[in-house]
Design a protein around this motif. Structure first.
Motif, PDB file in Angstrom:
ATOM      1  N   SER A  28       0.810  -1.213   0.000  1.00  0.00           N
ATOM      2  CA  SER A  28       0.000   0.000   0.000  1.00  0.00           C
ATOM      3  C   SER A  28       0.843   1.262   0.000  1.00  0.00           C
ATOM      4  O   SER A  28       0.373   2.326  -0.379  1.00  0.00           O
ATOM      5  N   SER A  30       3.365   2.181  -1.873  1.00  0.00           N
ATOM      6  CA  SER A  30       3.628   2.734  -3.205  1.00  0.00           C
ATOM      7  C   SER A  30       2.349   2.969  -3.997  1.00  0.00           C
ATOM      8  O   SER A  30       2.364   3.698  -4.982  1.00  0.00           O
ATOM      9  N   ARG A  31       1.222   2.371  -3.572  1.00  0.00           N
ATOM     10  CA  ARG A  31      -0.022   2.479  -4.333  1.00  0.00           C
ATOM     11  C   ARG A  31      -0.870   3.682  -3.967  1.00  0.00           C
ATOM     12  O   ARG A  31      -1.536   4.244  -4.814  1.00  0.00           O
ATOM     13  N   THR A  32      -0.886   4.076  -2.702  1.00  0.00           N
ATOM     14  CA  THR A  32      -1.831   5.076  -2.242  1.00  0.00           C
ATOM     15  C   THR A  32      -1.135   6.333  -1.742  1.00  0.00           C
ATOM     16  O   THR A  32       0.039   6.295  -1.378  1.00  0.00           O
ATOM     17  N   ARG A  33      -1.857   7.431  -1.746  1.00  0.00           N
ATOM     18  CA  ARG A  33      -1.334   8.687  -1.217  1.00  0.00           C
ATOM     19  C   ARG A  33      -1.645   8.851   0.263  1.00  0.00           C
ATOM     20  O   ARG A  33      -1.088   9.705   0.915  1.00  0.00           O
ATOM     21  N   ARG A  34      -2.546   8.014   0.775  1.00  0.00           N
ATOM     22  CA  ARG A  34      -2.918   8.093   2.185  1.00  0.00           C
ATOM     23  C   ARG A  34      -1.785   7.582   3.066  1.00  0.00           C
ATOM     24  O   ARG A  34      -0.941   6.822   2.625  1.00  0.00           O
ATOM     25  N   LYS A  35      -1.796   8.000   4.325  1.00  0.00           N
ATOM     26  CA  LYS A  35      -0.797   7.535   5.271  1.00  0.00           C
ATOM     27  C   LYS A  35      -1.043   6.063   5.597  1.00  0.00           C
ATOM     28  O   LYS A  35      -2.164   5.662   5.844  1.00  0.00           O
TER      29      LYS A  35
END
Length: 55
Positions: A28, A30-35
């Motif tokens: 997750s 590298s996939r998402t911008r969320r923390k």
């Protein structure tokens, strides 16, 4: 989709415990911008995974 990271060095902000995380949440990172947060194994505080510490 292949995971970019295999491990991440983490230090807890509450108790100072340092460990290397090699769990499923690295995909997750590298996939998402969320923390991306995981629980500290010693005090169970939520610690943020940072891409700077990941390998």
């Amino acid at each position: 989709m292949e995971c970019q990271y295999s491990s991440c060095s983490v230090t807890c902000h509450r108790c100072g415990h340092a460990w290397i995380y090699m769990g499923s949440r690295l995909s997750s990172l590298s996939r998402t911008r969320r923390k991306v947060r995981i629980g500290c194994p010693r005090c169970y505080a939520k610690v943020e995974l940072l891409a700077e510490g990941a390998r």
